[in-house]
Design a protein around this motif. Structure first.
Motif, PDB file in Angstrom:
ATOM      1  N   MET A   1     -42.319  -6.803  27.139  1.00 19.83           N
ATOM      2  CA  MET A   1     -41.890  -7.008  28.515  1.00 19.83           C
ATOM      3  C   MET A   1     -41.768  -5.648  29.194  1.00 19.83           C
ATOM      4  O   MET A   1     -41.192  -4.725  28.640  1.00 19.83           O
ATOM      5  CB  MET A   1     -40.538  -7.713  28.536  1.00 19.83           C
ATOM      6  N   ILE A   2     -42.333  -5.548  30.361  1.00 22.11           N
ATOM      7  CA  ILE A   2     -42.221  -4.340  31.171  1.00 22.11           C
ATOM      8  C   ILE A   2     -41.596  -4.720  32.502  1.00 22.11           C
ATOM      9  O   ILE A   2     -42.066  -5.631  33.182  1.00 22.11           O
ATOM     10  CB  ILE A   2     -43.599  -3.690  31.398  1.00 22.11           C
ATOM     11  N   ILE A   3     -40.521  -4.030  32.834  1.00 18.44           N
ATOM     12  CA  ILE A   3     -39.831  -4.245  34.107  1.00 18.44           C
ATOM     13  C   ILE A   3     -40.010  -2.977  34.935  1.00 18.44           C
ATOM     14  O   ILE A   3     -39.714  -1.884  34.470  1.00 18.44           O
ATOM     15  CB  ILE A   3     -38.323  -4.505  33.896  1.00 18.44           C
ATOM     16  N   GLU A   4     -40.497  -3.127  36.144  1.00 20.70           N
ATOM     17  CA  GLU A   4     -40.653  -1.992  37.048  1.00 20.70           C
ATOM     18  C   GLU A   4     -39.745  -2.182  38.251  1.00 20.70           C
ATOM     19  O   GLU A   4     -39.758  -3.231  38.883  1.00 20.70           O
ATOM     20  CB  GLU A   4     -42.099  -1.864  37.517  1.00 20.70           C
ATOM     21  N   LEU A   5     -38.969  -1.148  38.544  1.00 22.98           N
ATOM     22  CA  LEU A   5     -38.122  -1.138  39.731  1.00 22.98           C
ATOM     23  C   LEU A   5     -38.589   0.003  40.621  1.00 22.98           C
ATOM     24  O   LEU A   5     -38.775   1.125  40.146  1.00 22.98           O
ATOM     25  CB  LEU A   5     -36.649  -0.923  39.358  1.00 22.98           C
ATOM     26  N   ASP A   6     -38.780  -0.271  41.891  1.00 20.51           N
ATOM     27  CA  ASP A   6     -39.177   0.757  42.845  1.00 20.51           C
ATOM     28  C   ASP A   6     -37.927   1.502  43.296  1.00 20.51           C
ATOM     29  O   ASP A   6     -37.148   0.999  44.102  1.00 20.51           O
ATOM     30  CB  ASP A   6     -39.888   0.111  44.035  1.00 20.51           C
ATOM     31  N   GLY A   7     -37.726   2.685  42.737  1.00 19.37           N
ATOM     32  CA  GLY A   7     -36.540   3.469  43.053  1.00 19.37           C
ATOM     33  C   GLY A   7     -36.417   3.847  44.514  1.00 19.37           C
ATOM     34  O   GLY A   7     -35.311   4.041  45.017  1.00 19.37           O
ATOM     35  N   LEU A   8     -37.541   3.938  45.211  1.00 21.05           N
ATOM     36  CA  LEU A   8     -37.492   4.292  46.625  1.00 21.05           C
ATOM     37  C   LEU A   8     -36.899   3.176  47.479  1.00 21.05           C
ATOM     38  O   LEU A   8     -36.394   3.423  48.572  1.00 21.05           O
ATOM     39  CB  LEU A   8     -38.891   4.655  47.135  1.00 21.05           C
ATOM     40  N   SER A   9     -36.949   1.946  46.958  1.00 24.51           N
ATOM     41  CA  SER A   9     -36.427   0.826  47.741  1.00 24.51           C
ATOM     42  C   SER A   9     -34.978   0.482  47.368  1.00 24.51           C
ATOM     43  O   SER A   9     -34.386  -0.403  47.969  1.00 24.51           O
ATOM     44  CB  SER A   9     -37.314  -0.402  47.562  1.00 24.51           C
ATOM     45  N   ILE A  10     -34.425   1.188  46.402  1.00 25.02           N
ATOM     46  CA  ILE A  10     -33.028   0.959  46.000  1.00 25.02           C
ATOM     47  C   ILE A  10     -32.168   1.972  46.740  1.00 25.02           C
ATOM     48  O   ILE A  10     -32.305   3.176  46.551  1.00 25.02           O
ATOM     49  CB  ILE A  10     -32.868   1.094  44.478  1.00 25.02           C
ATOM     50  N   SER A  11     -31.279   1.468  47.578  1.00 23.07           N
ATOM     51  CA  SER A  11     -30.508   2.373  48.434  1.00 23.07           C
ATOM     52  C   SER A  11     -29.041   2.505  48.047  1.00 23.07           C
ATOM     53  O   SER A  11     -28.326   3.302  48.640  1.00 23.07           O
ATOM     54  CB  SER A  11     -30.612   1.900  49.889  1.00 23.07           C
ATOM     55  N   SER A  12     -28.606   1.737  47.052  1.00 20.33           N
ATOM     56  CA  SER A  12     -27.197   1.823  46.655  1.00 20.33           C
ATOM     57  C   SER A  12     -27.038   1.359  45.204  1.00 20.33           C
ATOM     58  O   SER A  12     -27.942   0.734  44.635  1.00 20.33           O
ATOM     59  CB  SER A  12     -26.331   0.945  47.559  1.00 20.33           C
ATOM     60  N   GLU A  13     -25.906   1.655  44.645  1.00 19.31           N
ATOM     61  CA  GLU A  13     -25.609   1.197  43.287  1.00 19.31           C
ATOM     62  C   GLU A  13     -25.585  -0.328  43.244  1.00 19.31           C
ATOM     63  O   GLU A  13     -26.084  -0.946  42.307  1.00 19.31           O
ATOM     64  CB  GLU A  13     -24.270   1.766  42.822  1.00 19.31           C
ATOM     65  N   GLN A  14     -25.028  -0.934  44.261  1.00 18.68           N
ATOM     66  CA  GLN A  14     -24.970  -2.397  44.338  1.00 18.68           C
ATOM     67  C   GLN A  14     -26.378  -2.996  44.366  1.00 18.68           C
ATOM     68  O   GLN A  14     -26.657  -3.994  43.700  1.00 18.68           O
ATOM     69  CB  GLN A  14     -24.188  -2.823  45.574  1.00 18.68           C
ATOM     70  N   ASP A  15     -27.269  -2.383  45.107  1.00 18.08           N
ATOM     71  CA  ASP A  15     -28.652  -2.848  45.185  1.00 18.08           C
ATOM     72  C   ASP A  15     -29.338  -2.719  43.827  1.00 18.08           C
ATOM     73  O   ASP A  15     -30.080  -3.611  43.403  1.00 18.08           O
ATOM     74  CB  ASP A  15     -29.411  -2.057  46.248  1.00 18.08           C
ATOM     75  N   PHE A  16     -29.088  -1.618  43.115  1.00 23.85           N
ATOM     76  CA  PHE A  16     -29.642  -1.432  41.774  1.00 23.85           C
ATOM     77  C   PHE A  16     -29.210  -2.571  40.856  1.00 23.85           C
ATOM     78  O   PHE A  16     -30.023  -3.179  40.173  1.00 23.85           O
ATOM     79  CB  PHE A  16     -29.200  -0.094  41.176  1.00 23.85           C
ATOM     80  N   HIS A  17     -27.909  -2.851  40.839  1.00 23.86           N
ATOM     81  CA  HIS A  17     -27.397  -3.903  39.960  1.00 23.86           C
ATOM     82  C   HIS A  17     -27.961  -5.271  40.336  1.00 23.86           C
ATOM     83  O   HIS A  17     -28.271  -6.091  39.466  1.00 23.86           O
ATOM     84  CB  HIS A  17     -25.869  -3.908  39.961  1.00 23.86           C
ATOM     85  N   LYS A  18     -28.107  -5.528  41.615  1.00 24.53           N
ATOM     86  CA  LYS A  18     -28.679  -6.793  42.067  1.00 24.53           C
ATOM     87  C   LYS A  18     -30.115  -6.949  41.560  1.00 24.53           C
ATOM     88  O   LYS A  18     -30.500  -8.000  41.061  1.00 24.53           O
ATOM     89  CB  LYS A  18     -28.644  -6.846  43.599  1.00 24.53           C
ATOM     90  N   ARG A  19     -30.884  -5.887  41.659  1.00 27.71           N
ATOM     91  CA  ARG A  19     -32.284  -5.946  41.240  1.00 27.71           C
ATOM     92  C   ARG A  19     -32.435  -6.039  39.719  1.00 27.71           C
ATOM     93  O   ARG A  19     -33.296  -6.745  39.216  1.00 27.71           O
ATOM     94  CB  ARG A  19     -33.051  -4.751  41.786  1.00 27.71           C
ATOM     95  N   ILE A  20     -31.604  -5.313  38.985  1.00 28.59           N
ATOM     96  CA  ILE A  20     -31.702  -5.362  37.530  1.00 28.59           C
ATOM     97  C   ILE A  20     -31.279  -6.734  37.015  1.00 28.59           C
ATOM     98  O   ILE A  20     -31.883  -7.285  36.099  1.00 28.59           O
ATOM     99  CB  ILE A  20     -30.913  -4.207  36.864  1.00 28.59           C
TER     100      ILE A  20
END
Length: 50
Positions: free
Chosen positions: A1-20
């Motif tokens: 499994m490969i998960i990719e998160l676009d760091g440029l579109s994550i603007s806050s810690e809350q947004d990071f946790h939501k996406r993960i």
């Protein structure tokens, strides 16, 4: 499994946790903090390794 998160579109810690949480389908029980990230990841990957 490969998960990719676009760091440029994550603007806050809350947004990071939501996406993960969404990426790993943890949304129902994920606590949106680093402690919860650790617990959920250990449970997810240890179950898959057995």
């Amino acid at each position: 499994m490969i998960i990719e998160l676009d760091g440029l579109s994550i603007s806050s810690e809350q947004d990071f946790h939501k996406r993960i949480a969404s990426a790993f389908s943890w949304a129902q029980y994920y606590g949106n903090n680093l402690n919860s990230l650790w617990i959920c990841s250990v449970r997810t990957w240890s179950v898959r390794l057995k």
